[in-house]
Enzyme design. Structure first.
Site, PDB file in Angstrom:
ATOM      1  CG  ASP A   1      50.049  48.471  30.914  1.00  0.00           C
ATOM      2  OD1 ASP A   1      48.915  48.411  30.404  1.00  0.00           O
ATOM      3  OD2 ASP A   1      50.514  47.558  31.626  1.00  0.00           O
TER       4      ASP A   1
ATOM      5  CG  HIS B   1      45.824  52.409  40.463  1.00  0.00           C
ATOM      6  ND1 HIS B   1      46.446  51.253  40.874  1.00  0.00           N
ATOM      7  CD2 HIS B   1      44.841  52.655  41.382  1.00  0.00           C
ATOM      8  CE1 HIS B   1      45.857  50.811  41.988  1.00  0.00           C
ATOM      9  NE2 HIS B   1      44.884  51.633  42.307  1.00  0.00           N
TER      10      HIS B   1
ATOM     11  CB  CYS C   1      50.781  71.048  36.919  1.00  0.00           C
ATOM     12  SG  CYS C   1      49.315  71.904  37.468  1.00  0.00           S
TER      13      CYS C   1
ATOM     14  CG  ASN D   1      48.552  35.535  40.737  1.00  0.00           C
ATOM     15  OD1 ASN D   1      49.727  35.190  40.686  1.00  0.00           O
ATOM     16  ND2 ASN D   1      48.167  36.720  41.169  1.00  0.00           N
TER      17      ASN D   1
ATOM     18  CB  ALA E   1      47.813  36.797  32.151  1.00  0.00           C
TER      19      ALA E   1
HETATM   20  C1  BJW Z   1      51.148  37.232  37.226  1.00  0.00           C
HETATM   21  C2  BJW Z   1      52.075  36.952  36.250  1.00  0.00           C
HETATM   22  C3  BJW Z   1      51.586  36.494  35.025  1.00  0.00           C
HETATM   23  C4  BJW Z   1      53.158  37.659  37.963  1.00  0.00           C
HETATM   24  N1  BJW Z   1      50.273  36.333  34.834  1.00  0.00           N
HETATM   25  N2  BJW Z   1      49.845  37.057  37.023  1.00  0.00           N
HETATM   26  C5  BJW Z   1      42.996  49.656  53.572  1.00  0.00           C
HETATM   27  C6  BJW Z   1      43.903  48.894  54.301  1.00  0.00           C
HETATM   28  C7  BJW Z   1      45.258  49.214  54.287  1.00  0.00           C
HETATM   29  C8  BJW Z   1      45.741  50.289  53.558  1.00  0.00           C
HETATM   30  C9  BJW Z   1      44.843  51.045  52.825  1.00  0.00           C
HETATM   31  C10 BJW Z   1      43.503  50.722  52.852  1.00  0.00           C
HETATM   32  N3  BJW Z   1      42.863  51.606  52.061  1.00  0.00           N
HETATM   33  C11 BJW Z   1      43.777  52.454  51.535  1.00  0.00           C
HETATM   34  C12 BJW Z   1      44.988  52.147  51.992  1.00  0.00           C
HETATM   35  C13 BJW Z   1      46.270  52.847  51.655  1.00  0.00           C
HETATM   36  C14 BJW Z   1      46.842  52.472  50.320  1.00  0.00           C
HETATM   37  C15 BJW Z   1      47.116  50.971  50.283  1.00  0.00           C
HETATM   38  O1  BJW Z   1      46.404  50.179  49.730  1.00  0.00           O
HETATM   39  N4  BJW Z   1      48.226  50.568  50.885  1.00  0.00           N
HETATM   40  C16 BJW Z   1      48.608  49.158  50.888  1.00  0.00           C
HETATM   41  C17 BJW Z   1      50.016  49.010  50.336  1.00  0.00           C
HETATM   42  C18 BJW Z   1      48.465  48.605  52.266  1.00  0.00           C
HETATM   43  N5  BJW Z   1      45.972  52.858  49.220  1.00  0.00           N
HETATM   44  C19 BJW Z   1      45.968  54.089  48.717  1.00  0.00           C
HETATM   45  O2  BJW Z   1      46.687  54.964  49.192  1.00  0.00           O
HETATM   46  C20 BJW Z   1      45.029  54.383  47.582  1.00  0.00           C
HETATM   47  N6  BJW Z   1      44.269  55.550  47.817  1.00  0.00           N
HETATM   48  C21 BJW Z   1      43.302  55.601  48.727  1.00  0.00           C
HETATM   49  O3  BJW Z   1      42.998  54.648  49.420  1.00  0.00           O
HETATM   50  O4  BJW Z   1      42.654  56.827  48.772  1.00  0.00           O
HETATM   51  C22 BJW Z   1      41.758  57.084  49.846  1.00  0.00           C
HETATM   52  C23 BJW Z   1      42.535  57.779  50.920  1.00  0.00           C
HETATM   53  C24 BJW Z   1      43.237  58.908  50.607  1.00  0.00           C
HETATM   54  C25 BJW Z   1      43.938  59.569  51.606  1.00  0.00           C
HETATM   55  C26 BJW Z   1      43.954  59.037  52.900  1.00  0.00           C
HETATM   56  C27 BJW Z   1      43.263  57.876  53.182  1.00  0.00           C
HETATM   57  C28 BJW Z   1      42.530  57.233  52.173  1.00  0.00           C
HETATM   58  C29 BJW Z   1      45.798  54.654  46.305  1.00  0.00           C
HETATM   59  C30 BJW Z   1      46.528  53.471  45.806  1.00  0.00           C
HETATM   60  C31 BJW Z   1      47.331  53.849  44.557  1.00  0.00           C
HETATM   61  C32 BJW Z   1      48.226  52.723  44.095  1.00  0.00           C
HETATM   62  N7  BJW Z   1      49.127  53.236  43.112  1.00  0.00           N
HETATM   63  C33 BJW Z   1      50.095  52.326  42.528  1.00  0.00           C
HETATM   64  C34 BJW Z   1      51.107  53.158  41.695  1.00  0.00           C
HETATM   65  C35 BJW Z   1      50.493  53.584  40.361  1.00  0.00           C
HETATM   66  C36 BJW Z   1      51.482  54.310  39.519  1.00  0.00           C
HETATM   67  C37 BJW Z   1      52.717  53.489  39.187  1.00  0.00           C
HETATM   68  O5  BJW Z   1      52.648  52.378  38.646  1.00  0.00           O
HETATM   69  O6  BJW Z   1      53.796  53.974  39.506  1.00  0.00           O
HETATM   70  O7  BJW Z   1      49.435  51.361  41.701  1.00  0.00           O
HETATM   71  S1  BJW Z   1      50.958  51.313  43.721  1.00  0.00           S
HETATM   72  C38 BJW Z   1      51.034  49.886  42.727  1.00  0.00           C
HETATM   73  O8  BJW Z   1      50.293  48.801  43.345  1.00  0.00           O
HETATM   74  C39 BJW Z   1      50.318  50.236  41.415  1.00  0.00           C
HETATM   75  C40 BJW Z   1      49.527  48.978  41.158  1.00  0.00           C
HETATM   76  O9  BJW Z   1      48.428  49.272  40.315  1.00  0.00           O
HETATM   77  C41 BJW Z   1      49.122  48.552  42.551  1.00  0.00           C
HETATM   78  C42 BJW Z   1      48.695  47.133  42.660  1.00  0.00           C
HETATM   79  O10 BJW Z   1      49.728  46.261  42.364  1.00  0.00           O
HETATM   80  P1  BJW Z   1      49.392  44.925  41.590  1.00  0.00           P
HETATM   81  O11 BJW Z   1      48.815  45.244  40.291  1.00  0.00           O
HETATM   82  O12 BJW Z   1      48.611  44.015  42.453  1.00  0.00           O
HETATM   83  O13 BJW Z   1      50.863  44.345  41.298  1.00  0.00           O
HETATM   84  P2  BJW Z   1      51.834  43.502  42.240  1.00  0.00           P
HETATM   85  O14 BJW Z   1      53.197  43.734  41.747  1.00  0.00           O
HETATM   86  O15 BJW Z   1      51.595  43.743  43.679  1.00  0.00           O
HETATM   87  O16 BJW Z   1      51.397  41.969  42.000  1.00  0.00           O
HETATM   88  C43 BJW Z   1      51.587  41.321  40.762  1.00  0.00           C
HETATM   89  C44 BJW Z   1      50.842  40.014  40.768  1.00  0.00           C
HETATM   90  O17 BJW Z   1      50.942  39.435  39.470  1.00  0.00           O
HETATM   91  C45 BJW Z   1      51.393  38.963  41.752  1.00  0.00           C
HETATM   92  O18 BJW Z   1      50.307  38.366  42.441  1.00  0.00           O
HETATM   93  C46 BJW Z   1      52.054  37.926  40.819  1.00  0.00           C
HETATM   94  O19 BJW Z   1      52.007  36.596  41.340  1.00  0.00           O
HETATM   95  C47 BJW Z   1      51.221  38.053  39.583  1.00  0.00           C
HETATM   96  N8  BJW Z   1      51.858  37.632  38.341  1.00  0.00           N
HETATM   97  N9  BJW Z   1      53.349  37.178  36.760  1.00  0.00           N
HETATM   98  C48 BJW Z   1      49.439  36.597  35.875  1.00  0.00           C
HETATM   99  N10 BJW Z   1      52.454  36.176  34.002  1.00  0.00           N
END
Ligand code: BJW
Length: 250
Positions: free
Chosen positions: A106, A121, A129, A216, A234
């Site tokens: 953002d 990210h 593209c 958190n 936060a």
């Molecule tokens: C507050 C609050 C307040 C609320 N104050 N806090 C190892 C193990 C298992 C799987 C994998 C692994 N390694 C890789 C993987 C696969 C995959 C992955 O991780 N999958 C999991 C789901 C299991 N990872 C990938 O694919 C990554 N690439 C990769 O590993 O490449 C190497 C590779 C390539 C090819 C083959 C093999 C390996 C890429 C990951 C890309 C993530 N992209 C996204 C989308 C971005 C665009 C978009 O926004 O549309 O990124 S997914 C989404 O999740 C987004 C976020 O950045 C990301 C993380 O989420 P985040 O920020 O943690 O948010 P939330 O919603 O989950 O949590 C919010 C938190 O805030 C909560 O805790 C609340 O309590 C808290 N909160 N109010 C403070 N006021």
């Protein structure tokens, strides 16, 4: 969030030479941006964001995924950084070295005044593209509809963000991992710690001997590695932390 916990965090910050702040979607929640794992609203309630945020999802229905991002882009551009973002920007002046490593797309840290921000990210403010990753330099069209074609090759435009299964930008990863391995303290704010490789960062820091402090409202996947858990939002915890650090330095 106990006063003792807050005091300990202030003491550790005051002792630190190099600080990394690692942020996730919860960081921007109080600016009005839903977290990634919040329930989807309205029209989008029947779609799974983990399906939409993939190349497979985009190829299956480019109009749907482009429209989802268009709506999110519009909402994000209308939001403002909150007191927590501003506190992190102010923290830079109180510490020898501070870098923000964010999973957020953002741009709110930079808008709040943080000068050293690594975006793991990508950014929703850019497009490229699908097939050749040509950067798009024009104004991204607003509103729902089909993705426009790349002016260079005709492949559909997509947001310049990192989808599941895609590698993160190499320069961002290299710098973030180097900093995680050499910092004294990592402050982890608002991430569920479910998405890799970003969820590795606090573990890298911990293994290298850094203190890990988490902010958190709920325990997360990071909590087991945190030396200190400051429970709260936060926008409440970070301004108080920075204010206490400022007073401690007077
Ligand atoms: C507050 C609050 C307040 C609320 N104050 N806090 C190892 C193990 C298992 C799987 C994998 C692994 N390694 C890789 C993987 C696969 C995959 C992955 O991780 N999958 C999991 C789901 C299991 N990872 C990938 O694919 C990554 N690439 C990769 O590993 O490449 C190497 C590779 C390539 C090819 C083959 C093999 C390996 C890429 C990951 C890309 C993530 N992209 C996204 C989308 C971005 C665009 C978009 O926004 O549309 O990124 S997914 C989404 O999740 C987004 C976020 O950045 C990301 C993380 O989420 P985040 O920020 O943690 O948010 P939330 O919603 O989950 O949590 C919010 C938190 O805030 C909560 O805790 C609340 O309590 C808290 N909160 N109010 C403070 N006021």
């Amino acid at each position: 969030m106990t006063p003792e916990g807050m005091e300990r965090a202030v003491r550790w910050l005051a002792e630190a030479e190099r600080v990394v702040v690692s942020t996730g979607a919860g960081m921007s929640k109080e600016s009005g941006i839903p977290t990634f794992r919040d329930a989807q609203e309205g029209l989008w309630a029947r779609y799974d964001p983990e399906e939409l945020a993939t190349e497979r999802g985009f190829r299956a229905d480019p109009r749907l995924v482009w429209s989802w991002y268009a709506g999110r882009r519009e909402r994000i551009l209308a939001c403002e950084p909150h007191a927590g973002h501003r506190a992190l920007a102010a923290l830079e002046a109180l510490l020898p070295s501070l870098t923000v490593v964010t999973q957020n797309i953002d741009g709110l840290h930079a808008r709040a005044g943080s000068t050293d921000v690594i975006e793991l990210h990508g950014s929703i403010r850019r497009a490229k593209c699908l097939d050749a990753h040509h950067p798009f330099t024009g104004e991204i069209p607003t509103g729902e509809g089909d993705p426009p074609p790349c002016p260079r090759c005709g492949s559909p435009l997509r947001p310049d963000v990192v989808w599941f299964g895609e590698v993160l930008p190499a320069d961002a990863v290299e710098r973030a991992w180097e900093l995680a391995g050499t910092c004294d303290l990592m402050l982890v704010v608002g991430t569920s710690g479910m998405v890799y490789p970003a969820a590795e960062l606090p573990r890298v820091a911990k293994r290298a001997g850094a203190r890990v402090v988490e902010v958190n409202p709920e325990p997360s996947g990071i909590t087991p590695v945190a030396d200190l858990f400051l429970r709260g939002a936060a926008g409440a915890v970070l301004p108080e932390l920075v204010e206490r650090l400022r007073r401690a330095g007077e």
